[in-house]
Design a protein around this motif. Sequence first.
Motif, PDB file in Angstrom:
ATOM      1  N   UNK A 310       0.680  -0.950   0.084  1.00 43.86           N
ATOM      2  CA  UNK A 310       0.000   0.061   0.008  1.00 43.86           C
ATOM      3  C   UNK A 310       0.714   1.266   0.075  1.00 43.86           C
ATOM      4  N   UNK A 311       1.845   1.259  -0.110  1.00 38.56           N
ATOM      5  CA  UNK A 311       2.921   2.160   0.058  1.00 38.56           C
ATOM      6  C   UNK A 311       3.303   2.712  -1.236  1.00 38.56           C
ATOM      7  N   UNK A 312       2.908   3.928  -1.834  1.00 39.76           N
ATOM      8  CA  UNK A 312       2.890   4.324  -3.187  1.00 39.76           C
ATOM      9  C   UNK A 312       4.229   5.274  -3.306  1.00 39.76           C
ATOM     10  N   UNK A 313       4.830   5.885  -2.357  1.00 46.68           N
ATOM     11  CA  UNK A 313       6.073   6.395  -2.517  1.00 46.68           C
ATOM     12  C   UNK A 313       6.658   6.812  -0.941  1.00 46.68           C
ATOM     13  N   UNK A 314       7.886   7.016  -1.120  1.00 45.89           N
ATOM     14  CA  UNK A 314       8.624   7.488   0.146  1.00 45.89           C
ATOM     15  C   UNK A 314       9.359   8.941  -0.028  1.00 45.89           C
ATOM     16  N   UNK A 326       1.414  14.737  -3.833  1.00 46.24           N
ATOM     17  CA  UNK A 326       1.235  13.277  -4.345  1.00 46.24           C
ATOM     18  C   UNK A 326       0.096  12.573  -3.535  1.00 46.24           C
ATOM     19  N   UNK A 327       0.133  12.754  -2.188  1.00 45.02           N
ATOM     20  CA  UNK A 327      -0.947  12.108  -1.428  1.00 45.02           C
ATOM     21  C   UNK A 327      -2.343  12.545  -1.546  1.00 45.02           C
ATOM     22  N   UNK A 328      -2.485  13.879  -2.279  1.00 47.23           N
ATOM     23  CA  UNK A 328      -3.730  14.371  -2.774  1.00 47.23           C
ATOM     24  C   UNK A 328      -4.435  13.837  -4.050  1.00 47.23           C
ATOM     25  N   UNK A 329      -3.404  13.200  -4.687  1.00 47.49           N
ATOM     26  CA  UNK A 329      -3.714  12.826  -6.359  1.00 47.49           C
ATOM     27  C   UNK A 329      -4.423  11.767  -6.283  1.00 47.49           C
ATOM     28  N   UNK A 330      -5.356  11.601  -7.281  1.00 43.83           N
ATOM     29  CA  UNK A 330      -6.307  10.419  -7.284  1.00 43.83           C
ATOM     30  C   UNK A 330      -5.764   9.216  -7.578  1.00 43.83           C
ATOM     31  N   UNK A 331      -6.126   8.236  -6.701  1.00 47.08           N
ATOM     32  CA  UNK A 331      -5.563   6.963  -7.066  1.00 47.08           C
ATOM     33  C   UNK A 331      -4.340   6.773  -6.015  1.00 47.08           C
ATOM     34  N   UNK A 332      -3.729   7.698  -5.427  1.00 49.77           N
ATOM     35  CA  UNK A 332      -2.580   7.476  -4.551  1.00 49.77           C
ATOM     36  C   UNK A 332      -3.143   6.826  -3.196  1.00 49.77           C
ATOM     37  N   UNK A 333      -2.092   5.730  -2.762  1.00 51.59           N
ATOM     38  CA  UNK A 333      -2.339   5.179  -1.549  1.00 51.59           C
ATOM     39  C   UNK A 333      -1.243   5.794  -0.515  1.00 51.59           C
ATOM     40  N   UNK A 334      -0.794   5.015   0.360  1.00 50.48           N
ATOM     41  CA  UNK A 334       0.083   5.595   1.223  1.00 50.48           C
ATOM     42  C   UNK A 334       1.215   6.183   0.743  1.00 50.48           C
ATOM     43  N   UNK A 335       1.442   7.658   1.421  1.00 46.29           N
ATOM     44  CA  UNK A 335       2.863   8.121   1.076  1.00 46.29           C
ATOM     45  C   UNK A 335       3.345   8.354   2.452  1.00 46.29           C
TER      46      UNK A 335
END
Length: 352
Positions: A310-314, A326-335
């Motif tokens: 579930x981690x989209x990016x670090x 990025x966390x606000x973007x559609x389809x993003x999971x956990x940042x």
Amino acid sequence: MVAASIPETMRAFVVEDGSATLRSDYPVPRPGADEALVRVLRAGICNTDLELLKGYKGGFRGVLGHEFIGEVVSAASRPALVGRRVCGELNVSCSSCHNCGRGGTIARNHCLKRTVLGILNHDGTYAEYLTLPVANLHVVPDGVPTEAAAFVEPLAAAYRIVEQGLVRSEHRVCVLGDGKLGLLIAEVLSRQGLASKVTLFGRHASKAALLGDAVVFHESPREASALPDELRGAFDVVVDATGTVEGLKMAATLTMAMGTIVLKSTCASQATIDTSAFVVQELNIVGSRCGPFPEAMKLLEDSSLDVSKYISAVFPLERVAEALEMARSRGCLKVQLAIAPSELSAATGEPP
């Protein structure tokens, strides 16, 4: 890290006067007698953080963030904690009000004079250091990776539905919303021995696929009126993790008479809704907030639950503005934010 090497100032993402700034001169907090000083390793970005930046609860001043894993630097009342990895419950209770006097969950979640880590009058996790009462801290088992331990708080929030006794084995259960919280709720509820699979409504089949065959997926229509007849009134319990007015309307349509709607999401926007369906159908509407950290930790120790998917990016703390975008973007999971340099190297494979 010995006390003498603790700096006077630190990097922190600070919200004040309607704006947010990454500062390098923010004072390192000083722990009280029953508190610990914690060096933050990783922090998770939560939708509540995004709502606070939009004005939820009248706005916020201080260091943002409440999901974290850190390492205890000092703890005068529990020195054995020093050097241990910990997560921390976000509600800081006064121990003296009426609700605290009753003990148990009402004291944990609903102290009348509470401060809340990164949410209400208590600096949070988007910083190199934070303080919390030692009573709020939970040691992370050695077998739980640091990036996974940063999920303890949202996973505990998902488990709160179970702790509240809202789901029984014979219940048909539906989760609305395939964002990060909705997926974690589906993970938790699908492990409760239900007679039928959890139904998940969302906009992204690829997200539901992360749950494998644990759920039955339906694409969410834009409006409740577009729901198929066979699903109207089909569920004993519907968990709304959308944080939208349309989600609540859909929940009312999906829930059987005398069933239960569980509200899990916070939202800054104001809304008007026709409550007649809730009255006529005698629906129970239950709020659900913070949950039990020990149960969440047990789930993370279970090898069948891999939250890293579930981690989209670090991002490093220096790029917190990009991380929030990025966390606000559609389809993003956990940042996640890699606060400690060692965590950024762990995420990228590069030396610190």
